[in-house]
Design an enzyme around this catalytic site. Structure first.
Site, PDB file in Angstrom:
ATOM      1  N   CYS A   1       0.830  -1.222   0.000  1.00 28.93           N
ATOM      2  CA  CYS A   1       0.000   0.000   0.000  1.00 28.93           C
ATOM      3  C   CYS A   1       0.858   1.264   0.000  1.00 28.93           C
ATOM      4  O   CYS A   1       1.683   1.483   0.897  1.00 28.93           O
ATOM      5  CB  CYS A   1      -0.918  -0.016   1.212  1.00 28.93           C
ATOM      6  SG  CYS A   1      -1.699   1.559   1.588  1.00 28.93           S
ATOM      7  N   GLY A   2       0.674   2.117  -0.993  1.00 28.37           N
ATOM      8  CA  GLY A   2       1.430   3.361  -1.096  1.00 28.37           C
ATOM      9  C   GLY A   2       1.195   4.293   0.068  1.00 28.37           C
ATOM     10  O   GLY A   2       2.128   4.947   0.564  1.00 28.37           O
ATOM     11  N   HIS A   3      -0.053   4.401   0.531  1.00 32.05           N
ATOM     12  CA  HIS A   3      -0.364   5.275   1.671  1.00 32.05           C
ATOM     13  C   HIS A   3       0.341   4.767   2.937  1.00 32.05           C
ATOM     14  O   HIS A   3       0.800   5.560   3.754  1.00 32.05           O
ATOM     15  CB  HIS A   3      -1.875   5.316   1.908  1.00 32.05           C
ATOM     16  CG  HIS A   3      -2.628   5.957   0.793  1.00 32.05           C
ATOM     17  ND1 HIS A   3      -2.315   7.204   0.308  1.00 32.05           N
ATOM     18  CD2 HIS A   3      -3.685   5.520   0.063  1.00 32.05           C
ATOM     19  CE1 HIS A   3      -3.149   7.508  -0.665  1.00 32.05           C
ATOM     20  NE2 HIS A   3      -3.977   6.503  -0.833  1.00 32.05           N
ATOM     21  N   CYS A   4       0.414   3.445   3.090  1.00 29.23           N
ATOM     22  CA  CYS A   4       1.083   2.871   4.259  1.00 29.23           C
ATOM     23  C   CYS A   4       2.584   3.165   4.223  1.00 29.23           C
ATOM     24  O   CYS A   4       3.192   3.483   5.247  1.00 29.23           O
ATOM     25  CB  CYS A   4       0.850   1.364   4.310  1.00 29.23           C
ATOM     26  SG  CYS A   4      -0.893   0.885   4.350  1.00 29.23           S
TER      27      CYS A   4
END
Length: 511
Positions: free
Chosen positions: A50-53
């Site tokens: 996950c990019g946001h993570c």
């Protein structure tokens, strides 16, 4: 001997709670043990891809280190939700990252984390959840530290903390999670900050530096004052600022798409900032670097291309998302003020995007709809029309495509069933608001404009049963579909930079 074994087992369990950069690593086997050992614990449920993570990780670790260095009993932890699927299911994890706060060792009813994704935001939110709403400041150095250590801080200056004004201040402090509050009755603190009477001052590291509340001291008035002044007059849209933008109370946003590297960038920003001064607290002014690759999905959402920037768009996030486009492309303070004034006065008409009608739109089994031919087809009273609203970049839409083509082929000779699709990133319909992809809607024959959401299995058999039952088997009245439960904070702009992330367990990609 038995006691020794018990103690060894207990030590073994405790040893399973490892740390990575001051963040506890939790699994199903040690989760309850961690809650018992740490009465206040913030847990991030993440996915490695996950990019946001990934963007959150350094700030999350920094927050964990700050709290640990202070000797705080608050700890930060993380769970790989793709490995610990039982935990993810137990706590209703449907997107990444999902962050929950467990207080007092209680496993039930954790509090959803609701603030920004920078270390200071995380620390401030946790301290507000575990301590007094406003710290008592008895020394000048305490007040100076509160201001120096935070991007925004609010201090209440009250000679008597039992007055109605002071109590209203505390109630306002209790209502805001991501900004630290302090309260002082100390003469030296009053003198240091040149306050001569009871007052509330917002200190910030941008724009004018400080704002003093002027008006009747009430919780509502204070919240309005803080809302209007807690963000910069003009804020850049980034991974870090997105939660503050979408989590705030200002739901009308004007966006300036402009490449930072352009020669006239500063000129455009000066005009944008000048216009913003008259709409503080009413419209949030945001600029987006149109050259950044991660922002291209946002441009697509507004029907823009790089070469069309600089450009302005306005969007409202109330109930239904509505977009507005200025009549002129010339970006001057005067034009921006005129555009925003017309919006505030309710004089603007929504801007609905539409592609031109393709010449071969009806040649294939699956008909191609755009804004310009949508109503004619969808609301034809003699036809039952089943439409997929999709995005070209959506992974779930790509998986559905061959099945949708099979459905179209099955009904290609039908006199009263039409299978169609529409690219919702390039076409918008006033009667249909799309919040996630794919969205499937059925427009049954008849004079009444009834719309039914499809919520069954995405199989040829499921679609066929749905159509043969007239939209009853696998359908729900429009607006009741539980799959489309995402709010703005997790949809259009914040997740617009991740084509493969932000999807929920129901097989939707959010805008």
């Amino acid at each position: 001997m038995m006691l020794k074994l018990v103690l060894l087992c207990a030590l073994a369990v405790s040893a399973e709670i490892t740390e990575e950069e001051d963040v506890l690593v939790l699994k199903k086997t040690n989760f309850e043990e961690a809650l018992k050992a740490h009465p206040n614990i913030l847990v991030e449920f993440y996915a490695p891809w996950c990019g946001h993570c990934k963007a959150l990780a350094p700030e999350y670790a920094k927050a964990a280190g700050l709290l640990k260095a202070e000797g705080s009993d608050i700890r930060l932890a993380k769970v790989d939700a793709t490995e610990e699927t039982d935990l993810a299911q137990e706590f209703g994890v449907r997107g990444y990252p999902t962050i929950k706060f467990f207080k007092g060792g209680e496993k039930s009813s954790p509090k959803e984390y609701s603030a920004g994704r920078q270390a200071d935001d995380i620390v401030n939110w946790l301290k507000k959840r575990t301590g007094p709403a406003a710290a008592t400041l008895t020394e000048v150095t305490q007040a100076e530290s509160l201001i120096a250590d935070n991007e925004v801080a609010v201090i209440g200056f009250f000679k008597d903390v039992e007055t109605d004004g002071a109590k209203a201040f505390i109630k306002a402090a209790e209502a805001i999670d991501d900004i630290p509050f302090g309260i002082s009755s100390d003469d030296a603190v009053f003198s240091k900050f040149e306050v001569t009477k009871d007052a509330v001052v917002l200190f910030k590291k941008f724009d004018e530096g400080r704002n003093t509340f002027d008006g009747e001291l009430s919780k509502e008035n204070l919240l309005t004052f803080i809302q209007a002044n807690q963000l910069p007059l003009v804020i850049e849209f980034t991974e870090q600022t997105a939660p503050k933008i979408f989590g705030g109370d200002i739901k009308s946003h004007i966006l300036l798409f402009v490449p930072k590297a352009s020669k006239d960038f500063q000129d455009k920003m000066d005009n944008f900032r000048k216009a913003a001064e008259g709409f503080k607290g009413k419209i949030l002014f945001i600029f987006i670097d149109s050259d950044v690759d991660d922002n291209q999905r946002i441009l697509e959402f507004f029907g823009l291309k790089k070469e069309e920037c600089p450009a302005l768009r306005l969007i409202t996030l109330e109930d239904e998302m509505t977009k507005y486009k200025p009549e002129t492309s010339e970006i001057t303070a005067e034009n921006i003020i005129t555009f925003c004034t017309a919006f505030v006065e309710g004089k603007l008409k929504p801007h609905l995007m539409s592609q031109d009608i393709p010449e071969d739109w009806d040649k294939n089994p699956v008909k191609v709809l755009v804004g310009k031919n949508f109503e004619e087809v969808a609301f034809d009273p003699t036809k039952n029309v089943f439409i997929e609203f999709y995005a070209p970049w959506c992974g779930h839409c790509k998986q559905l495509a061959p099945i949708w083509d099979q459905l179209g082929a099955k009904y290609k000779d039908s006199k009263d069933v039409v299978v169609a699709k529409m690219d919702s990133t390039a076409n918008e319909i006033e009667a249909v608001k799309v919040h996630s992809f794919p969205t499937l809607k059925f427009f049954p024959a008849g004079e009444e404009r009834k719309i039914i959401d499809y919520s069954g299995e995405r199989t040829l058999e499921g679609f066929t049963k749905f159509l043969e039952s007239g939209g009853k088997e696998g359908g729900a009245p429009a607006g009741d579909d539980d799959d489309e439960d995402s709010d703005l904070e997790d949809t259009d702009l914040e997740d617009a930079d991740d084509s493969d992330e932000g999807h929920d367990d129901e097989g939707h990609d959010e805008l």
